[in-house]
Write an enzyme that holds these catalytic residues in place. Structure first.
Site, PDB file in Angstrom:
ATOM      1  N   HIS A 201       0.790  -1.239   0.000  1.00 46.00           N
ATOM      2  CA  HIS A 201       0.000   0.000   0.000  1.00 46.00           C
ATOM      3  C   HIS A 201       0.819   1.284   0.000  1.00 46.00           C
ATOM      4  O   HIS A 201       0.258   2.370  -0.092  1.00 46.00           O
ATOM      5  CB  HIS A 201      -0.945   0.024   1.209  1.00 46.00           C
ATOM      6  CG  HIS A 201      -0.249   0.323   2.504  1.00 46.00           C
ATOM      7  ND1 HIS A 201       0.477  -0.611   3.180  1.00 46.00           N
ATOM      8  CD2 HIS A 201      -0.141   1.472   3.216  1.00 46.00           C
ATOM      9  CE1 HIS A 201       0.987  -0.070   4.269  1.00 46.00           C
ATOM     10  NE2 HIS A 201       0.635   1.193   4.310  1.00 46.00           N
TER      11      HIS A 201
HETATM   12  C1  UD1 Z   1      -2.241   5.215   6.121  1.00 45.70           C
HETATM   13  C2  UD1 Z   1      -0.955   5.670   6.788  1.00 45.70           C
HETATM   14  C3  UD1 Z   1       0.098   4.571   6.626  1.00 45.70           C
HETATM   15  C4  UD1 Z   1      -0.423   3.255   7.151  1.00 45.70           C
HETATM   16  C5  UD1 Z   1      -1.714   2.912   6.424  1.00 45.70           C
HETATM   17  C6  UD1 Z   1      -2.293   1.590   6.902  1.00 45.70           C
HETATM   18  C7  UD1 Z   1      -0.475   8.079   6.728  1.00 45.70           C
HETATM   19  C8  UD1 Z   1       0.376   9.097   6.132  1.00 45.70           C
HETATM   20  N1  UD1 Z   1      -0.426   6.871   6.149  1.00 45.70           N
HETATM   21  O1  UD1 Z   1      -1.982   5.102   4.743  1.00 45.70           O
HETATM   22  O2  UD1 Z   1       1.240   4.923   7.366  1.00 45.70           O
HETATM   23  O3  UD1 Z   1       0.537   2.244   6.933  1.00 45.70           O
HETATM   24  O4  UD1 Z   1      -2.647   3.970   6.665  1.00 45.70           O
HETATM   25  O5  UD1 Z   1      -3.417   1.220   6.189  1.00 45.70           O
HETATM   26  O6  UD1 Z   1      -1.185   8.353   7.676  1.00 45.70           O
HETATM   27  N2  UD1 Z   1      -9.273   4.656   1.816  1.00 45.70           N
HETATM   28  C9  UD1 Z   1     -10.482   4.009   1.780  1.00 45.70           C
HETATM   29  N3  UD1 Z   1     -11.050   3.660   2.969  1.00 45.70           N
HETATM   30  C10 UD1 Z   1     -10.461   3.905   4.174  1.00 45.70           C
HETATM   31  C11 UD1 Z   1      -9.237   4.587   4.192  1.00 45.70           C
HETATM   32  C12 UD1 Z   1      -8.653   4.929   3.014  1.00 45.70           C
HETATM   33  O7  UD1 Z   1     -11.045   3.763   0.730  1.00 45.70           O
HETATM   34  O8  UD1 Z   1     -11.033   3.539   5.217  1.00 45.70           O
HETATM   35  C13 UD1 Z   1      -8.611   5.006   0.532  1.00 45.70           C
HETATM   36  C14 UD1 Z   1      -8.889   6.399   0.086  1.00 45.70           C
HETATM   37  O9  UD1 Z   1      -8.970   6.390  -1.305  1.00 45.70           O
HETATM   38  C15 UD1 Z   1      -7.654   7.143   0.515  1.00 45.70           C
HETATM   39  C16 UD1 Z   1      -6.569   6.098   0.376  1.00 45.70           C
HETATM   40  O10 UD1 Z   1      -7.210   4.872   0.700  1.00 45.70           O
HETATM   41  O11 UD1 Z   1      -7.422   8.278  -0.236  1.00 45.70           O
HETATM   42  C17 UD1 Z   1      -5.403   6.316   1.268  1.00 45.70           C
HETATM   43  O12 UD1 Z   1      -5.806   6.439   2.649  1.00 45.70           O
HETATM   44  P1  UD1 Z   1      -4.957   7.321   3.684  1.00 45.70           P
HETATM   45  O13 UD1 Z   1      -5.524   7.223   5.034  1.00 45.70           O
HETATM   46  O14 UD1 Z   1      -4.708   8.644   3.102  1.00 45.70           O
HETATM   47  O15 UD1 Z   1      -3.550   6.634   3.681  1.00 45.70           O
HETATM   48  P2  UD1 Z   1      -3.161   5.101   3.685  1.00 45.70           P
HETATM   49  O16 UD1 Z   1      -2.564   4.824   2.344  1.00 45.70           O
HETATM   50  O17 UD1 Z   1      -4.263   4.212   4.155  1.00 45.70           O
END
Ligand code: UD1
Length: 353
Positions: A201
């Site tokens: 991821h």
């Molecule tokens: C975040 C953390 C990362 C951690 C990871 C675990 C930061 C900078 N990054 O990354 O360190 O290892 O979580 O999973 O805080 N999304 C969904 N549903 C959700 C959450 C996210 O669909 O419940 C999608 C969205 O399109 C979003 C993308 O995933 O834009 C990324 O989510 P985000 O929380 O920004 O960062 P992670 O890549 O999950």
């Protein structure tokens, strides 16, 4: 004393659970739990609350996704009035996600004490958003709870006074130790005896089409030999679709609940990942781990544990997987204080404040 915990993303939940549980035994301590809503999908959040027996959050800030600046700013804006209203004596933040740094910044400006659980980890790679979050959070924190000796050394090198640093061990391993019996009992129907478990991821691996293509090609090639089980993070699923790649031959799954994922990890022939926590969990479980990164903020998993850094292209991954499949596993041991009691140590320290 009133302690307020802040969580936001999936990996925070395995870390907060043992601390909440250990602090429950101190009647003098009142606890409040705030969920920022950084992760909001049921299978990225709710199911972890159930399995880890975390009480429902007192407040959910509902921030959702966004750019780093927008997400961090939104958490700060929504968190500030909550802290002002609830007036905690201490705020505990966990790990290295945007929710961690946002809450620490708010508290530092309001002169509220901050404790950072999982302090001192450094990849020395400032292109990683988590590294920025770790550096800033540790500078702001008043109490720094480290999982291993390298954490203490990193903090001292950055000028953090020794009296703020407490080496308590690894809270994530507390949750693993507690729920491993449930994972052992879990029936995983339809799984072959040997398989490789994959998670992916990190923006550095999945946001660049060339890098993601190289990794997927390697996994597809491997899949003809050994089943590849791949619970896909929402970010990665989105990118695979955006770039028009076909990974359908792999055993693609939705993100799994904690116990189901642990059950898969402990039986895997090898794990291929770019996660931080999984490097630690595989070390504890003594399962070979190949990490798709050039560096790690968890070097003990390499020096003592089962972890090998294979970079971001398929070449080293192929070589190291072949070694594992030929039975040439790295020797490993579990780092000190990764014993299931880190949460208790934190609670004891806090109870004496
Ligand atoms: C975040 C953390 C990362 C951690 C990871 C675990 C930061 C900078 N990054 O990354 O360190 O290892 O979580 O999973 O805080 N999304 C969904 N549903 C959700 C959450 C996210 O669909 O419940 C999608 C969205 O399109 C979003 C993308 O995933 O834009 C990324 O989510 P985000 O929380 O920004 O960062 P992670 O890549 O999950």
């Amino acid at each position: 004393m009133h302690i307020l915990h802040v969580v936001g993303a999936r990996p925070n939940l395995m870390k907060v659970a043992p601390v909440l549980g250990a602090l429950k035994h101190y009647s003098r301590i009142k606890q409040t739990l705030i969920h920022t809503g950084q992760h909001y999908d049921t299978n990225m959040s709710d199911v972890f609350f159930q399995q880890l027996e975390i009480p429902a959050p007192d407040v959910n800030l509902g921030v959702g996704s966004g750019s780093h600046a927008r997400q961090t700013a939104e958490i700060m804006t929504r968190f500030e009035p909550v802290v002002l209203e609830r007036k905690p004596d201490l705020v505990l933040v966990y790990g290295d996600v945007n929710s961690t740094v946002a809450a620490a910044l708010v508290c530092a400006k309001l002169l509220i004490q901050v404790g950072h659980v999982e302090a001192g980890l450094r990849s020395r790679d400032r292109t990683m958003p988590e590294e920025i979050n770790r550096l800033v959070t540790d500078q702001l924190a008043d109490l720094l709870f480290t999982p291993s000796a390298d954490g203490d050394e990193n903090l001292e090198r950055e000028g953090i006074p020794g009296h703020k640093i407490y080496r308590v061990g690894n809270v994530m391993i507390d949750s693993l130790v507690r729920l491993l019996p449930a994972a052992i009992e879990k029936k995983m129907n339809g799984l072959p005896d040997s398989y490789v478990l994959v998670t992916l991821h990190r923006p550095a691996n999945v946001d660049d089409d060339h890098t993601l293509k190289g990794i997927l090609e390697c996994l597809l090639e491997l899949n003809s030999q050994l089943k590849v089980v791949f619970p896909v993070h929402p970010r990665t699923r989105q990118r695979i679709a955006d770039f028009g790649f076909d990974a359908s031959q792999l055993d693609l799954r939705e993100p799994l609940p904690y116990i189901e994922f642990l059950a898969l990890q402990r039986r895997a022939t090898a794990v291929v990942t770019d996660s931080g926590g999984i490097q630690e969990e595989t070390t504890y479980l003594k399962v070979p781990c190949l990490t798709l990164r050039n560096n790690t903020e968890r070097p003990v998993t390499v020096t003592m544990g089962t972890n090998i850094l294979v970079g971001q292209n398929g070449a080293t991954l192929r070589t190291e997987l072949t070694k594992i499949l030929n039975g040439k596993q790295k020797r490993s041991s579990v780092p000190p204080l990764w014993d299931g009691r880190a949460g208790e140590r934190i609670a004891e320290i806090l109870s004496k404040l």
